[in-house]
Scaffold this motif. Structure first.
Motif, PDB file in Angstrom:
ATOM      1  N   LEU A  46      37.830  27.756 -32.827  1.00  0.00           N
ATOM      2  CA  LEU A  46      37.460  28.180 -31.482  1.00  0.00           C
ATOM      3  C   LEU A  46      38.469  27.755 -30.420  1.00  0.00           C
ATOM      4  N   GLU A  47      39.496  27.016 -30.814  1.00  0.00           N
ATOM      5  CA  GLU A  47      40.491  26.524 -29.836  1.00  0.00           C
ATOM      6  C   GLU A  47      41.101  27.630 -28.977  1.00  0.00           C
ATOM      7  N   PRO A  48      41.502  28.777 -29.553  1.00  0.00           N
ATOM      8  CA  PRO A  48      42.057  29.831 -28.685  1.00  0.00           C
ATOM      9  C   PRO A  48      41.063  30.284 -27.611  1.00  0.00           C
ATOM     10  N   LEU A  49      39.787  30.353 -27.959  1.00  0.00           N
ATOM     11  CA  LEU A  49      38.774  30.727 -26.976  1.00  0.00           C
ATOM     12  C   LEU A  49      38.658  29.658 -25.897  1.00  0.00           C
ATOM     13  N   PHE A  50      38.648  28.388 -26.296  1.00  0.00           N
ATOM     14  CA  PHE A  50      38.570  27.297 -25.326  1.00  0.00           C
ATOM     15  C   PHE A  50      39.780  27.316 -24.400  1.00  0.00           C
ATOM     16  N   ASP A  51      40.962  27.550 -24.945  1.00  0.00           N
ATOM     17  CA  ASP A  51      42.166  27.617 -24.123  1.00  0.00           C
ATOM     18  C   ASP A  51      42.061  28.741 -23.102  1.00  0.00           C
ATOM     19  N   TRP A  52      41.593  29.895 -23.526  1.00  0.00           N
ATOM     20  CA  TRP A  52      41.433  31.041 -22.641  1.00  0.00           C
ATOM     21  C   TRP A  52      40.425  30.723 -21.538  1.00  0.00           C
ATOM     22  N   MET A  53      39.313  30.100 -21.935  1.00  0.00           N
ATOM     23  CA  MET A  53      38.279  29.762 -20.948  1.00  0.00           C
ATOM     24  C   MET A  53      38.792  28.726 -19.945  1.00  0.00           C
ATOM     25  N   ARG A  54      39.572  27.743 -20.405  1.00  0.00           N
ATOM     26  CA  ARG A  54      40.137  26.747 -19.497  1.00  0.00           C
ATOM     27  C   ARG A  54      41.053  27.397 -18.469  1.00  0.00           C
ATOM     28  N   ALA A  58      39.577  27.665 -13.786  1.00  0.00           N
ATOM     29  CA  ALA A  58      40.087  27.333 -12.456  1.00  0.00           C
ATOM     30  C   ALA A  58      40.085  28.578 -11.561  1.00  0.00           C
ATOM     31  N   PHE A  59      40.495  29.703 -12.121  1.00  0.00           N
ATOM     32  CA  PHE A  59      40.524  30.956 -11.363  1.00  0.00           C
ATOM     33  C   PHE A  59      39.146  31.295 -10.802  1.00  0.00           C
ATOM     34  N   TRP A  60      38.138  31.315 -11.673  1.00  0.00           N
ATOM     35  CA  TRP A  60      36.802  31.708 -11.242  1.00  0.00           C
ATOM     36  C   TRP A  60      36.140  30.634 -10.397  1.00  0.00           C
TER      37      TRP A  60
END
Length: 78
Positions: A46-54, A58-60
């Protein structure tokens, strides 16, 4: 696999396909033991998903803070 199908209304073939997809995505690992195959979750998948969410967090967070301020100002003007 029989344990996964009991009471679920999902066929063994469908579950096999889902597990295959999860394995290919790196979300589960399998361990064959005799006639059985045991699966376990692979949280690292799930790391790629966590990276994307991180990245978007900040943006949202900034956008929602701005929206909150705007709504508060609009409410105070009434």
């Amino acid at each position: 696999m029989a344990e996964l199908t009991l009471g679920s209304g999902v066929t063994q073939g469908a579950i096999s396909q889902h597990l295959k997809s999860l394995k290919q995505a790196g979300l589960v690992a399998e361990r064959p033991e005799g006639r059985r195959v045991y699966y376990r979750a692979q949280p690292a998948g799930l790391e790629p998903l966590f990276d994307w969410m991180r990245h978007y967090d900040a943006f949202w967070r900034e956008r929602f803070a701005g929206l909150h301020t705007l709504l508060k100002e609009t409410q105070d003007d009434q």
